[in-house]
Design a protein around this motif. Structure first.
Motif, PDB file in Angstrom:
ATOM      1  N   THR A  32       0.904  -1.224   0.136  1.00  0.00           N
ATOM      2  CA  THR A  32      -0.069   0.094   0.007  1.00  0.00           C
ATOM      3  C   THR A  32       0.841   1.194  -0.081  1.00  0.00           C
ATOM      4  O   THR A  32       1.973   0.966   0.215  1.00  0.00           O
ATOM      5  N   VAL A  33       0.289   2.374  -0.114  1.00  0.00           N
ATOM      6  CA  VAL A  33       1.171   3.664  -0.043  1.00  0.00           C
ATOM      7  C   VAL A  33       1.587   3.472   1.299  1.00  0.00           C
ATOM      8  O   VAL A  33       2.678   4.311   1.298  1.00  0.00           O
ATOM      9  N   ASP A  34       0.885   3.487   2.232  1.00  0.00           N
ATOM     10  CA  ASP A  34       1.508   3.567   3.512  1.00  0.00           C
ATOM     11  C   ASP A  34       2.660   2.617   3.953  1.00  0.00           C
ATOM     12  O   ASP A  34       3.686   2.886   4.707  1.00  0.00           O
ATOM     13  N   GLN A  35       2.564   1.395   3.383  1.00  0.00           N
ATOM     14  CA  GLN A  35       3.431   0.535   3.578  1.00  0.00           C
ATOM     15  C   GLN A  35       4.947   0.919   3.081  1.00  0.00           C
ATOM     16  O   GLN A  35       5.998   1.008   3.637  1.00  0.00           O
ATOM     17  N   LEU A  36       4.815   1.449   1.569  1.00  0.00           N
ATOM     18  CA  LEU A  36       5.998   2.004   0.853  1.00  0.00           C
ATOM     19  C   LEU A  36       6.285   3.152   1.785  1.00  0.00           C
ATOM     20  O   LEU A  36       7.689   3.491   2.039  1.00  0.00           O
ATOM     21  N   ALA A  37       5.378   4.104   2.092  1.00  0.00           N
ATOM     22  CA  ALA A  37       6.009   5.269   3.025  1.00  0.00           C
ATOM     23  C   ALA A  37       6.862   5.026   4.126  1.00  0.00           C
ATOM     24  O   ALA A  37       7.778   5.601   4.437  1.00  0.00           O
ATOM     25  N   GLN A  38       6.470   3.697   4.878  1.00  0.00           N
ATOM     26  CA  GLN A  38       7.140   3.404   6.018  1.00  0.00           C
ATOM     27  C   GLN A  38       8.371   2.884   5.684  1.00  0.00           C
ATOM     28  O   GLN A  38       9.353   3.313   6.343  1.00  0.00           O
ATOM     29  N   LYS A  39       8.543   2.063   4.695  1.00  0.00           N
ATOM     30  CA  LYS A  39       9.778   1.308   4.113  1.00  0.00           C
ATOM     31  C   LYS A  39      10.818   2.520   3.703  1.00  0.00           C
ATOM     32  O   LYS A  39      11.749   2.392   4.117  1.00  0.00           O
ATOM     33  N   ALA A  40      10.264   3.572   2.955  1.00  0.00           N
ATOM     34  CA  ALA A  40      10.982   4.586   2.495  1.00  0.00           C
ATOM     35  C   ALA A  40      11.516   5.785   3.440  1.00  0.00           C
ATOM     36  O   ALA A  40      12.128   6.481   3.261  1.00  0.00           O
TER      37      ALA A  40
END
Length: 167
Positions: free
Chosen positions: A71-79
């Motif tokens: 999800t966008v939130d998952q990518l945001a957290q990883k990045a």
């Protein structure tokens, strides 16, 4: 006034403290408006070209995220970037992400940073072949929830092209 901040210093600061909001300088638009630091031949003259490239950057980020089924939130957290900024990158071709964000995304996706900087509008390219490949990639994209085989093939081909551009 001479700037004494080197690229190596910036890289060390970003790598040692990624949560610190370290920029690689003012945006190109600010530099252009005050006429400093960039030679005239490097100042972006064709905003339409930059918008086309940033649109392809948004498509690339969205498809890489979808390939990972994040999800966008998952990518945001990883990045370690703001989810709202990721949404802007994926949806708004006029949005130019900060160099730090492009660096973080390149690291998460294990992509070379230099072509992503060109694609995001953070740096300028005069390579018309680069722009043509970006447009071809963006034109073949679709926004389905799962990548089709054709989308996967096009994405893989374009990622290979970007990796080749870095060497």
């Amino acid at each position: 006034m001479e700037m004494l901040i080197s690229q190596d210093w910036l890289r060390r600061r970003i790598d040692t403290d990624p949560d610190l909001d370290v920029e690689a300088g003012p945006s190109i638009g600010v530099l252009e408006s005050i006429g400093m630091f960039l030679p005239v031949e490097l100042i972006a003259q064709d905003d339409d070209k930059v918008v086309r490239l940033t649109e392809a950057f948004g498509v690339l980020v969205r498809q890489l995220r979808r390939r990972q089924q994040w999800t966008v939130d998952q990518l945001a957290q990883k990045a370690r970037v703001d989810p709202g900024e990721l949404r802007s990158i994926e949806r708004d071709p006029h949005y130019r992400p900060r160099p730090r964000v492009v660096h973080q995304l390149a690291a998460v996706f294990k992509m070379p940073e230099r072509p992503l900087m060109k694609l995001s509008g953070a740096t300028i390219t005069r390579d018309q072949g680069f722009e043509a490949e970006a447009m071809r990639f963006a034109a073949k994209s679709d926004d389905l929830s799962k990548l089709t085989r054709d989308e996967q093939r096009v994405l893989n081909d374009y990622v290979k092209y970007l990796v080749d551009q870095a060497t």
